[in-house]
Design an enzyme around this catalytic site. Sequence first.
Site, mmCIF file in Angstrom:
data_model
loop_
_atom_site.group_PDB
_atom_site.id
_atom_site.type_symbol
_atom_site.label_atom_id
_atom_site.label_comp_id
_atom_site.label_asym_id
_atom_site.label_seq_id
_atom_site.Cartn_x
_atom_site.Cartn_y
_atom_site.Cartn_z
ATOM 1 N N SER A 1 0.799 -1.228 0.000
ATOM 2 C CA SER A 1 0.000 0.000 0.000
ATOM 3 C C SER A 1 0.833 1.281 0.000
ATOM 4 O O SER A 1 0.550 2.197 -0.788
ATOM 5 C CB SER A 1 -0.972 -0.002 1.179
ATOM 6 O OG SER A 1 -1.989 -0.953 0.986
ATOM 7 N N THR B 1 -6.938 -3.029 6.021
ATOM 8 C CA THR B 1 -6.825 -4.388 5.516
ATOM 9 C C THR B 1 -7.031 -5.362 6.670
ATOM 10 O O THR B 1 -7.377 -4.953 7.787
ATOM 11 C CB THR B 1 -5.464 -4.596 4.811
ATOM 12 O OG1 THR B 1 -5.454 -5.871 4.169
ATOM 13 C CG2 THR B 1 -4.296 -4.480 5.773
ATOM 14 N N LYS C 1 -11.359 -4.926 8.598
ATOM 15 C CA LYS C 1 -12.349 -4.419 7.642
ATOM 16 C C LYS C 1 -13.768 -4.372 8.215
ATOM 17 O O LYS C 1 -14.572 -3.529 7.822
ATOM 18 C CB LYS C 1 -12.329 -5.253 6.358
ATOM 19 C CG LYS C 1 -11.122 -4.986 5.472
ATOM 20 C CD LYS C 1 -11.263 -5.673 4.124
ATOM 21 C CE LYS C 1 -10.139 -5.300 3.189
ATOM 22 N NZ LYS C 1 -10.329 -5.853 1.828
ATOM 23 N N ASN D 1 -12.685 -0.633 3.492
ATOM 24 C CA ASN D 1 -11.246 -0.636 3.230
ATOM 25 C C ASN D 1 -10.689 0.775 3.042
ATOM 26 O O ASN D 1 -9.490 0.945 2.876
ATOM 27 C CB ASN D 1 -10.891 -1.516 2.022
ATOM 28 C CG ASN D 1 -11.221 -0.853 0.701
ATOM 29 O OD1 ASN D 1 -12.068 0.041 0.621
ATOM 30 N ND2 ASN D 1 -10.572 -1.298 -0.363
ATOM 31 N N ASP E 1 -13.109 -2.242 -3.067
ATOM 32 C CA ASP E 1 -12.692 -3.526 -3.621
ATOM 33 C C ASP E 1 -13.450 -3.861 -4.910
ATOM 34 O O ASP E 1 -12.864 -4.358 -5.877
ATOM 35 C CB ASP E 1 -12.897 -4.651 -2.597
ATOM 36 C CG ASP E 1 -11.900 -4.573 -1.457
ATOM 37 O OD1 ASP E 1 -10.777 -4.093 -1.679
ATOM 38 O OD2 ASP E 1 -12.244 -4.991 -0.332
ATOM 39 N N GLY F 1 -14.718 -19.672 -4.409
ATOM 40 C CA GLY F 1 -14.656 -19.246 -3.024
ATOM 41 C C GLY F 1 -15.915 -18.518 -2.603
ATOM 42 O O GLY F 1 -16.710 -18.071 -3.436
ATOM 43 N N ALA G 1 -13.698 -11.505 -0.487
ATOM 44 C CA ALA G 1 -13.361 -11.083 -1.845
ATOM 45 C C ALA G 1 -14.324 -11.686 -2.851
ATOM 46 O O ALA G 1 -14.788 -11.004 -3.778
ATOM 47 C CB ALA G 1 -11.924 -11.479 -2.176
ATOM 48 N N TYR H 1 -2.372 -11.421 -5.945
ATOM 49 C CA TYR H 1 -1.422 -10.569 -6.670
ATOM 50 C C TYR H 1 0.039 -10.911 -6.386
ATOM 51 O O TYR H 1 0.932 -10.370 -7.048
ATOM 52 C CB TYR H 1 -1.674 -9.089 -6.366
ATOM 53 C CG TYR H 1 -1.440 -8.673 -4.939
ATOM 54 C CD1 TYR H 1 -0.166 -8.325 -4.487
ATOM 55 C CD2 TYR H 1 -2.491 -8.603 -4.033
ATOM 56 C CE1 TYR H 1 0.055 -7.938 -3.182
ATOM 57 C CE2 TYR H 1 -2.286 -8.210 -2.723
ATOM 58 C CZ TYR H 1 -1.011 -7.877 -2.301
ATOM 59 O OH TYR H 1 -0.795 -7.499 -1.011
ATOM 60 N N GLY I 1 -4.126 -10.075 -10.103
ATOM 61 C CA GLY I 1 -4.659 -9.333 -8.975
ATOM 62 C C GLY I 1 -4.029 -7.971 -8.745
ATOM 63 O O GLY I 1 -4.622 -7.132 -8.056
#
Length: 300
Positions: free
Chosen positions: A29, A74, A78, A99, A114, A137, A141, A238, A259
């Site tokens: 970040s 993060t 959250k 976030n 997000d 999933g 996310a 990512y 990502g």
Amino acid sequence: MNEKINCTEAICAAHNFAVIGHPIAHTMSPFIHNKLFALSNGCGAVSYHALDISPEELESSMPRLREFSGFNITIPHKQAIIPHLDNLDAKAAFFHSVNTVKNENGRLTGYTTDGAGFTKALESAGVPLTGRIAILGAGGASRVMAFEALDAAQEPDITIAAREHSLPAAQALCNELEQVLQNQGRKGRLSVARLDALSGGFDLLVNGTPVGMYPHTDASPVSAGVLAHCAAVFDAVYNPDQTMLLRLAKENGAKTVGGMRMLVGQAAAAHEIWYGATFRGSDIDALCREAVEEMERIFA
């Protein structure tokens, strides 16, 4: 994306930002956000820091956090941050996840970017969020990306795929999606499947699981056989930039999106909230490449 704007007087005068999480030693970040401030033409004096705040320290840290012009959040804060905020944006309230926080005259408002990061990543790669979509999933996310897919199509066709132990969560997410469709008077095709029972046939496969994330980079949530029947694949992971999932997808002819584009996209969306920034698409593309290089240097 639109042309970048000059740094506003407001952001230059109120110049302290941060990201909070625990642990947070290897967060990308600060690198990404400081680059975005620099792109905002003259924001070199703006500072952005990473603060490691444990769950037990969150409440006592709020006076300090209220001194920032804004901050990102993060894992694991959250949801935990919400009772400490003054206002919630509608989407953040819906997802019960924050976030990004903006400080306006001492009042803290929570947002989630997000979903914007996800859709911007697909748009920048020319991948439509339409057709038959598989979401891998059922965690936070995956939930965000599933609802973005639901919003993108008039009659969505979405399969939520999860491992055996996560099937109840997948069914709960599917039920939520179905309820939204019913409330809006829309039709769609929503289903739940075991991850190991997928056979492909998707226009877009989206991975919201941590499978393949550093340091366990030799794993993929689905097999090459599934990917041979997918037109496009997005991986929210990512690190590494090219996960095994993306490598297998490329080998089987699918278009792939990593990502890092989502990570940079959600960060850029935070700057839009904080001070109305916009960025050139070419600048965001370059930042994605720089961020990958910096990440690989850190984890070399």
